[in-house]
Write an enzyme that holds these catalytic residues in place. Structure first.
Site, PDB file in Angstrom:
ATOM      1  N   ARG A 211      -0.664  -2.732  -6.679  1.00 31.15           N
ATOM      2  CA  ARG A 211      -0.870  -3.788  -5.662  1.00 31.15           C
ATOM      3  C   ARG A 211      -1.848  -4.834  -6.181  1.00 31.15           C
ATOM      4  O   ARG A 211      -1.619  -6.039  -6.030  1.00 31.15           O
ATOM      5  CB  ARG A 211      -1.392  -3.135  -4.375  1.00 31.15           C
ATOM      6  CG  ARG A 211      -1.735  -4.103  -3.250  1.00 31.15           C
ATOM      7  CD  ARG A 211      -2.069  -3.297  -1.998  1.00 31.15           C
ATOM      8  NE  ARG A 211      -2.910  -4.013  -1.054  1.00 31.15           N
ATOM      9  CZ  ARG A 211      -2.471  -4.797  -0.081  1.00 31.15           C
ATOM     10  NH1 ARG A 211      -1.181  -5.004   0.069  1.00 31.15           N
ATOM     11  NH2 ARG A 211      -3.316  -5.383   0.758  1.00 31.15           N
TER      12      ARG A 211
ATOM     13  N   TYR B 209      -9.557 -11.616  -6.399  1.00 33.91           N
ATOM     14  CA  TYR B 209      -8.594 -11.660  -7.505  1.00 33.91           C
ATOM     15  C   TYR B 209      -8.834 -12.840  -8.445  1.00 33.91           C
ATOM     16  O   TYR B 209      -8.376 -12.828  -9.579  1.00 33.91           O
ATOM     17  CB  TYR B 209      -7.162 -11.683  -6.966  1.00 33.91           C
ATOM     18  CG  TYR B 209      -6.811 -10.403  -6.247  1.00 33.91           C
ATOM     19  CD1 TYR B 209      -6.675  -9.205  -6.941  1.00 33.91           C
ATOM     20  CD2 TYR B 209      -6.679 -10.376  -4.856  1.00 33.91           C
ATOM     21  CE1 TYR B 209      -6.390  -8.023  -6.282  1.00 33.91           C
ATOM     22  CE2 TYR B 209      -6.395  -9.194  -4.187  1.00 33.91           C
ATOM     23  CZ  TYR B 209      -6.255  -8.015  -4.906  1.00 33.91           C
ATOM     24  OH  TYR B 209      -5.985  -6.843  -4.248  1.00 33.91           O
TER      25      TYR B 209
ATOM     26  N   LYS C  80      -1.562  -1.904   7.891  1.00 35.16           N
ATOM     27  CA  LYS C  80      -2.995  -1.709   8.118  1.00 35.16           C
ATOM     28  C   LYS C  80      -3.517  -2.741   9.115  1.00 35.16           C
ATOM     29  O   LYS C  80      -3.202  -3.926   9.020  1.00 35.16           O
ATOM     30  CB  LYS C  80      -3.742  -1.829   6.797  1.00 35.16           C
ATOM     31  CG  LYS C  80      -5.212  -1.458   6.892  1.00 35.16           C
ATOM     32  CD  LYS C  80      -5.878  -1.486   5.542  1.00 35.16           C
ATOM     33  CE  LYS C  80      -7.349  -1.118   5.638  1.00 35.16           C
ATOM     34  NZ  LYS C  80      -8.042  -1.177   4.346  1.00 35.16           N
TER      35      LYS C  80
ATOM     36  N   HIS D 229      -4.212  -9.552   4.253  1.00 35.71           N
ATOM     37  CA  HIS D 229      -5.670  -9.588   4.378  1.00 35.71           C
ATOM     38  C   HIS D 229      -6.075 -10.430   5.582  1.00 35.71           C
ATOM     39  O   HIS D 229      -5.561 -11.535   5.773  1.00 35.71           O
ATOM     40  CB  HIS D 229      -6.306 -10.189   3.119  1.00 35.71           C
ATOM     41  CG  HIS D 229      -6.239  -9.281   1.925  1.00 35.71           C
ATOM     42  ND1 HIS D 229      -6.417  -9.733   0.636  1.00 35.71           N
ATOM     43  CD2 HIS D 229      -6.020  -7.946   1.828  1.00 35.71           C
ATOM     44  CE1 HIS D 229      -6.305  -8.712  -0.196  1.00 35.71           C
ATOM     45  NE2 HIS D 229      -6.069  -7.619   0.507  1.00 35.71           N
TER      46      HIS D 229
ATOM     47  N   ARG E   6       0.865  -1.177   0.000  1.00 35.93           N
ATOM     48  CA  ARG E   6       0.000   0.000   0.000  1.00 35.93           C
ATOM     49  C   ARG E   6       0.903   1.230   0.000  1.00 35.93           C
ATOM     50  O   ARG E   6       2.066   1.165   0.434  1.00 35.93           O
ATOM     51  CB  ARG E   6      -0.895   0.018   1.244  1.00 35.93           C
ATOM     52  CG  ARG E   6      -1.823  -1.203   1.364  1.00 35.93           C
ATOM     53  CD  ARG E   6      -2.610  -1.139   2.670  1.00 35.93           C
ATOM     54  NE  ARG E   6      -3.538  -2.260   2.807  1.00 35.93           N
ATOM     55  CZ  ARG E   6      -3.271  -3.396   3.456  1.00 35.93           C
ATOM     56  NH1 ARG E   6      -2.070  -3.556   4.014  1.00 35.93           N
ATOM     57  NH2 ARG E   6      -4.165  -4.359   3.537  1.00 35.93           N
TER      58      ARG E   6
ATOM     59  N   HIS F 124      -2.688   1.992  -6.088  1.00 40.69           N
ATOM     60  CA  HIS F 124      -3.269   0.727  -5.618  1.00 40.69           C
ATOM     61  C   HIS F 124      -3.446  -0.269  -6.763  1.00 40.69           C
ATOM     62  O   HIS F 124      -3.540  -1.472  -6.522  1.00 40.69           O
ATOM     63  CB  HIS F 124      -4.606   0.990  -4.910  1.00 40.69           C
ATOM     64  CG  HIS F 124      -4.826   0.118  -3.723  1.00 40.69           C
ATOM     65  ND1 HIS F 124      -4.079   0.216  -2.570  1.00 40.69           N
ATOM     66  CD2 HIS F 124      -5.698  -0.908  -3.508  1.00 40.69           C
ATOM     67  CE1 HIS F 124      -4.491  -0.695  -1.697  1.00 40.69           C
ATOM     68  NE2 HIS F 124      -5.468  -1.384  -2.249  1.00 40.69           N
TER      69      HIS F 124
END
Length: 347
Positions: free
Chosen positions: A297, A329, A229, A320, A204, A294
């Site tokens: 990524r 994805y 994050k 995640h 990120r 982004h």
């Protein structure tokens, strides 16, 4: 000739966005308003957020957008509670602003008297009528639920507050050829290094800018991402090609506190400047898609999936919490789709 206006946040500042069909006469009129600017990124005209401009476009005055005294006190208490739970400052701002929006709507009602029915009315009369997104509505719901869990003597039943149905938006992905063109567009080593590290490790923007020289472990060929994050540390594999580029970068720029520093030593590179670095690369590579940092990524994750990397590893690499986040994805990977023959070819 009709135009519409709403309050937006642009580059950290509250502005009044004005929307209208392209019309030469309207453009001339809006240009005459002091402080009016055109945003190439947002494709709209925006003005300073003043009472005069709010009156001009029939928007609520600033005084009408403030919560009651009770609301101000409760928002301050909510912020204190979030800080005590060690939420990040950006999350505290997001949640407190969302709660503020809700409490302003019920300015003339005691907080203890707010019910679940009021949440539904707010969603219909403010969120939907203002054309706000379901993701923003979800932020509001998260904030309301969290606040009322910590607030006693209320009619709200937290578990019965419903969330909006989430939009199924697929991530934007670039081809490997497009990524290569973007990464090779810059002759400036620092600019090339930042974009390359984002793609090669699936970072990120904030994670890249928070990197310090000590986070690069050249012995184990990994990048350590501290306090990413969700306050989670994780590691990402370091490409040998990236490591060679980093060594060259070290010799030239000699970073101290941060791996990528701004104009003053010891300060991190500015996120807006990094966005400009990407924009310049897109121009040089002649890519007209509205690419953001982004996207690199997203492309990293999709290219890993297409090369056969297990989804569970990709989940770990991206940081995640839920596998459902990573599963998106599979919907943009073309590996399997490319083998499907269209019935058109048999006509």
């Amino acid at each position: 000739m009709k135009w519409e206006a709403k309050i937006i946040k642009h580059k950290g500042e509250k502005r009044i966005a004005v929307f209208f069909e392209k019309n030469a006469a309207l453009i001339v009129r809006i240009k005459q308003i002091e402080g009016c600017r055109w945003s190439q990124t947002l494709k709209l005209w925006h003005l300073p957020d003043t009472d005069e401009n709010r009156k001009r476009f029939k928007l609520p005055l600033v005084a009408d957008t403030l919560p009651s005294n009770e609301g101000i006190i409760q928002i301050a208490k909510f912020k204190q509670w979030l800080r005590s739970k060690r939420y990040s400052e950006s999350t505290i701002v997001t949640y407190s602003e969302a709660l503020k929006s809700f409490l302003v709507f019920y300015n003339n009602k005691a907080i203890a008297d707010i019910s679940n029915e009021d949440v539904i009315v707010y969603n219909n009369e403010y969120i939907l009528k203002s054309g706000l997104s379901s993701s923003y509505q979800n932020q509001i719901v998260n904030s309301i639920k969290l606040y009322f869990k910590t607030c006693r003597d209320t009619k709200i039943e937290v578990d019965k507050i419903h969330r909006p149905k989430r939009e199924k938006v697929l991530p934007n992905v670039l081809s490997k050829e497009e990524v290569k063109a973007i990464l090779e567009a810059h002759s400036n080593l620092k600019h090339k290094m930042m974009l390359s590290l984002i793609y090669s490790c699936g970072l990120r923007c904030g994670e890249l800018l928070a990197l310090q020289p000590v986070h690069i472990d050249s012995k184990r060929n990994i990048v350590l991402l501290k306090n990413a994050k969700g306050k989670k540390d994780r590691i990402a594999p370091l490409s040998p090609k990236i490591l060679e580029m980093l060594r060259e970068y070290y010799k030239l720029f000699k970073p101290t506190t941060y791996l990528f520093e701004g104009q003053h030593a010891g300060t991190p590179y500015d996120s807006r400047s990094l966005q400009k670095v990407l924009k310049l690369a897109l121009n040089k590579a002649r890519i007209v898609k509205p690419v953001t940092l982004h996207w690199l990524r997203h492309s990293y994750a999709t290219h890993l999936l297409e090369s056969g990397t297990d989804l569970r590893y990709i989940q770990e690499l991206l940081g995640h919490s839920s596998s459902k986040t990573t599963e998106v994805y599979t919907h943009v990977s073309t590996k399997s789709i490319q083998h499907i023959k269209s019935p058109y070819d048999d006509l």
